[in-house]
Design a protein around this motif. Structure first.
Motif, mmCIF file in Angstrom:
data_model
loop_
_atom_site.group_PDB
_atom_site.id
_atom_site.type_symbol
_atom_site.label_atom_id
_atom_site.label_comp_id
_atom_site.label_asym_id
_atom_site.label_seq_id
_atom_site.Cartn_x
_atom_site.Cartn_y
_atom_site.Cartn_z
ATOM 1 N N ALA A 90 0.832 -1.206 0.000
ATOM 2 C CA ALA A 90 0.000 0.000 0.000
ATOM 3 C C ALA A 90 0.862 1.251 0.000
ATOM 4 O O ALA A 90 1.955 1.290 0.561
ATOM 5 C CB ALA A 90 -0.919 -0.002 1.224
ATOM 6 N N GLU A 119 -4.284 2.722 -6.356
ATOM 7 C CA GLU A 119 -5.089 1.800 -5.570
ATOM 8 C C GLU A 119 -6.454 2.427 -5.322
ATOM 9 O O GLU A 119 -6.551 3.627 -5.039
ATOM 10 C CB GLU A 119 -4.420 1.478 -4.227
ATOM 11 N N GLU A 148 -10.547 1.576 -3.622
ATOM 12 C CA GLU A 148 -11.551 0.731 -2.995
ATOM 13 C C GLU A 148 -12.828 1.546 -2.884
ATOM 14 O O GLU A 148 -12.785 2.769 -2.692
ATOM 15 C CB GLU A 148 -11.101 0.225 -1.621
ATOM 16 N N THR A 154 -12.413 -3.501 -5.330
ATOM 17 C CA THR A 154 -11.057 -2.975 -5.129
ATOM 18 C C THR A 154 -10.311 -3.083 -6.454
ATOM 19 O O THR A 154 -10.605 -3.940 -7.289
ATOM 20 C CB THR A 154 -10.292 -3.753 -4.044
ATOM 21 N N GLU A 166 -6.173 -2.369 -8.122
ATOM 22 C CA GLU A 166 -4.783 -1.932 -8.061
ATOM 23 C C GLU A 166 -4.257 -1.910 -9.484
ATOM 24 O O GLU A 166 -4.576 -2.781 -10.294
ATOM 25 C CB GLU A 166 -3.945 -2.883 -7.202
ATOM 26 N N ARG A 225 -5.367 -5.300 -11.208
ATOM 27 C CA ARG A 225 -5.835 -6.352 -10.321
ATOM 28 C C ARG A 225 -7.158 -5.880 -9.716
ATOM 29 O O ARG A 225 -7.221 -4.791 -9.135
ATOM 30 C CB ARG A 225 -4.793 -6.631 -9.233
ATOM 31 N N GLY A 283 -12.849 -12.828 -6.943
ATOM 32 C CA GLY A 283 -11.596 -12.518 -6.286
ATOM 33 C C GLY A 283 -11.775 -12.171 -4.822
ATOM 34 O O GLY A 283 -12.864 -12.286 -4.253
ATOM 35 N N GLU A 284 -10.688 -11.719 -4.200
ATOM 36 C CA GLU A 284 -10.689 -11.338 -2.795
ATOM 37 C C GLU A 284 -10.495 -9.837 -2.690
ATOM 38 O O GLU A 284 -9.515 -9.292 -3.205
ATOM 39 C CB GLU A 284 -9.571 -12.055 -2.046
ATOM 40 N N ASP A 289 -9.528 -8.024 -0.271
ATOM 41 C CA ASP A 289 -8.301 -7.655 0.433
ATOM 42 C C ASP A 289 -7.042 -8.013 -0.346
ATOM 43 O O ASP A 289 -5.951 -7.557 -0.002
ATOM 44 C CB ASP A 289 -8.249 -8.336 1.802
ATOM 45 N N ASN A 290 -7.201 -8.831 -1.375
ATOM 46 C CA ASN A 290 -6.035 -9.276 -2.137
ATOM 47 C C ASN A 290 -6.447 -9.549 -3.585
ATOM 48 O O ASN A 290 -6.479 -10.699 -4.027
ATOM 49 C CB ASN A 290 -5.427 -10.527 -1.498
ATOM 50 N N PRO A 291 -6.759 -8.499 -4.354
ATOM 51 C CA PRO A 291 -7.235 -8.712 -5.725
ATOM 52 C C PRO A 291 -6.153 -9.325 -6.604
ATOM 53 O O PRO A 291 -4.965 -9.013 -6.477
ATOM 54 C CB PRO A 291 -7.602 -7.298 -6.193
ATOM 55 N N GLY A 292 -6.578 -10.205 -7.502
ATOM 56 C CA GLY A 292 -5.645 -10.860 -8.405
ATOM 57 C C GLY A 292 -5.599 -10.190 -9.763
ATOM 58 O O GLY A 292 -6.421 -9.325 -10.097
#
Length: 725
Positions: free
Chosen positions: A2, A333, A335, A358, A360, A395, A427-428, A430-433
């Protein structure tokens, strides 16, 4: 990883009085064009490290005499076969514009809309969108914050009207077919600058900014630092915004070498901002809800954070040959959580759902080129060879609640509990792919010919563009689609200068975007070429017009025709290009000093759009702007200004059954200068936007084929004080 956040606790002090045209700001704009006296060389600050430097401001200081024309470099408006306007830092400061969108409200060919399902600014130029992430920064795509750009980064905003792939390359987001927006960053002027501004606006939002610049004694080196913070509620009850930004601009000018660099940071947070509103097909457009009250759920928000940097160099290999190299990077980034209503009747009842996402993004981009001049008999040539690259990786992840999980009424908005994301996920959060990769490469060649003692100017050019794009599954990361196609886009333009004050021009130029991929099934029937990627779409444009420049007053009249392809499944179940959006338009623009005390900026744009016999979504027939600034002769420290914006009715659906009413908005402002001794100057500004407090639908659509509406801003008061030390 971040991007780090810092503490942003500020105390605001405001001196309240009147506003617009600051003589100090105008002096800064004028000084940035003049030259230094140095022992061996003249020095001029330049945002793009070019030999020409920043184009001088036109009479009145609100627009410039020229600007960047893509790979062709800086050119005078009267000597280019294309149509563009360059809005200055002076105009931005006088109108207390907070963003690029605020600046573009001055252009009759442009209206500001929203992205699809988010709060991204979108600029409709000649009825076609330019996404904010398809803006260029000194000619480079992808470097600016994707959703919103604060005005404190900006020295000039350049609006190019018309297709422009030859000049700038294909836009990564596939927009920019009707025009383009380029941002010129701030550079140190030729005098020391230490400026502090504080302000407040309706709702209690406070503002503080600092602007500091210095040049070396010989003028070769320059540095300019800007920082700003906005925080608090807005004129819309329930809505709040925060913005933090910082920018450092550096430049060096030597005898043969010119360099510049920029480093920027922006964090923009919006809470409970007015959402996009979609009207169910077949339902008449309802009355606009009260613009001063947010329809949004209190838990909706958008937070975007960006860091970017860029460097540019230009070197004179000889008297006739110059080369340049530029590159840049951005890390972004985002969200957000949205709940955009779909209205089902004219009483304003709606359903919606929670949509959280989200994102990125990492961008690398660059360009290089050579420019040389040669004469062949009576014809002078300026030859340009340029190449560009762009690479992005994004992502993404999303999580939605069930459709219709929230109900309400836009005329009586009520807070509802935030629903669980039990609908659709990818996806997630908190942790986009990795979900997308885009690679653009191109090479362009241009020849600008000058004949008949520079009265006849001919531009010939061609660009080869390659578009590579890949999509990946949100959950598994498996590649789901790949696109790899190329196309050639030419241009031809001609200018004939009848007199130094009058020129005629004409051009043919094209826009380029990625072709669509055929769906596998439509209406439960298989598509014959399902999964096939179509060739890049080419938008063709022809334009001709006249330009006028008397020294005090300038203007233009232009007529254009463009044809943008669209694809659909035909009667044989084949997905192919089967129709076109055809736009025809007439544009009239005027700017400069009408008298010693009256400055004018404005124009009118007439647009005739056609898709299958209907008007395109979000394409008003008429748009008009008029800005008047009056320097009061009996009170030389006082200036008054007004701006009228008119937009005719438009349609929110492709069948032309949902007609959005026309709207007119009046803004007024004033500025007062107070000398404070010891070379200090206090500039007091006040402004009222939407004086009549009209409720209106400001735009329809903004994303191709979508028909959502946005609510115009309510009456907003702005007050600020600037001290130059």
């Amino acid at each position: 990883m971040a991007i780090p956040r810092g503490p942003y606790s500020l105390t605001f002090v405001l001196i309240v009085s009147l506003s617009p045209l600051a003589a100090q700001a105008q002096q800064e704009e004028e000084d940035s064009q003049t030259t230094f006296s140095a022992p061996t060389l003249e020095v001029q600050s330049s945002a793009d490290a070019s030999e020409e430097g920043l184009s001088p401001a036109f009479a009145g200081g609100q627009v410039a005499e020229g600007g960047r024309v893509g790979l062709l470099g800086n050119q005078d408006v009267m000597e280019t076969p294309y149509n563009f306007t360059n809005y200055t830092e002076l105009l931005i400061e006088d109108q207390q514009a907070a963003s690029v969108g605020d600046v573009l409200l001055n252009d009759p060919a442009v209206r500001v809309a929203r992205g699809f399902g988010n709060f991204q600014q979108v600029y409709l130029v000649r009825g076609l969108p330019v996404y904010s992430d398809d803006m260029t920064y000194n000619g480079l795509y992808g470097l600016l914050p994707r959703q919103y750009l604060a005005s404190e980064f900006i020295q000039r905003v350049q609006v190019f009207r018309g297709a422009n792939t030859f000049l700038k390359g294909a836009a990564p987001g596939g927009s920019g077919l009707g025009g383009a927006v380029n941002v010129v960053p701030k550079r140190a002027p030729n005098h020391p600058l230490t400026q502090v501004t504080t302000g407040i606006q309706s709702g209690g939002q406070a503002y503080a900014a600092a602007d500091v610049a210095r040049r070396s004694e010989d003028g070769r080196y320059g540095v300019r630092v800007n920082a700003a913070r906005r925080d608090g509620d807005t004129a819309v009850d329930g809505e709040s915004r925060e913005l933090s930004m910082g920018h450092i601009g550096l430049d060096y000018r030597g005898k043969d070498l010119r360099l510049s660099a920029d480093f920027g940071y922006q964090d923009h947070l919006m809470d409970a901002s007015q959402p996009n509103i979609t009207i169910t097909e077949g339902v008449a457009i309802p009355d606009t809800p009260d613009a001063s009250e947010s329809v949004a759920q209190p838990w909706t928000f958008s937070d975007s954070e960006d860091m970017f940097g860029t460097a540019r160099g230009e070197y004179d290999f000889s008297e006739n040959v110059t080369g340049w190299l530029a590159f840049g990077m951005r890390r972004g980034e985002e969200e957000a959580t949205f709940a955009n209503p779909t209205v089902s009747n004219t009483q304003g009842d709606f359903t919606t759902y929670r949509a959280s996402n989200t994102r990125e993004e990492d961008i690398q981009t660059g360009t290089a080129g050579l420019r040389g001049s040669v004469e062949t008999g009576a014809v002078a040539h300026e030859l340009t060879l340029s190449g560009s690259i762009y690479r992005s990786e994004s992502r993404n992840a999303y999580a939605w609640s069930q459709f219709g999980s929230i109900t309400g009424n836009i005329y009586d908005p009520q807070a509802e509990p935030i629903p669980a994301t039990d609908g659709f996920t990818g996806g997630e959060l908190d942790n986009p792919g990795l979900t997308g990769k885009t690679d653009l490469t191109s090479v362009a060649l241009a020849d600008q010919l000058s004949m008949l003692d520079e009265r006849l100017l001919l531009t010939l050019g061609v660009r080869h563009q390659r578009i590579e794009d890949a999509s990946f599954d949100y959950n598994t990361g498996t590649r789901t689609a790949k696109y790899d196609e190329s196309a050639v886009t030419p241009t031809i333009g001609v200018v004939y200068r009848y007199t130094p004050a009058l020129s005629a021009y004409a051009n043919y130029i094209e826009g380029l975007q990625q072709g669509e991929t055929a769906p596998n099934e439509v209406n439960e029937e298989s598509v014959t070429n399902g999964g096939e990627a179509l060739d890049p779409y080419t938008t063709e444009q022809s334009e001709f017009g006249v330009k006028y420049d008397s020294g005090n007053l300038g203007g233009s009249a232009s007529f254009y025709y463009s044809r943008k392809p669209s694809a659909e499944v035909d009667s044989n179940n084949v997905f192919r290009v089967s129709d076109y959006q055809r736009n025809r338009g007439l544009e009239l623009n005027a700017y400069g000093k009408a008298t010693d005390h009256l400055t004018v900026l404005g124009g009118v744009s007439f647009l005739d759009s056609d898709v299958n016999g209907n008007e395109a979504i979000g394409s008003p027939d008429t748009q008009a702007n008029l800005n008047l600034k009056y320097d009061v002769p009996t009170l030389p420290d006082l200036a008054l200004d007004s701006r009228v914006i008119y937009t005719s009715s438009q349609y929110a659906d492709s069948a032309n059954q949902q007609k959005v009413p026309s709207w007119t908005r009046l803004d007024i402002g004033a500025r007062y200068l107070v000398p404070m001794g010891d070379n200090r100057l206090l500039t007091l500004r006040a402004r009222v936007e939407n004086v009549a407090d009209s409720d209106y639908w400001a735009s329809a659509g903004g994303y191709p084929g979508e028909s959502y509406l946005t609510v115009g801003a309510p009456r907003t008061f702005k007050l600020s004080a600037t001290v130059d030390f």
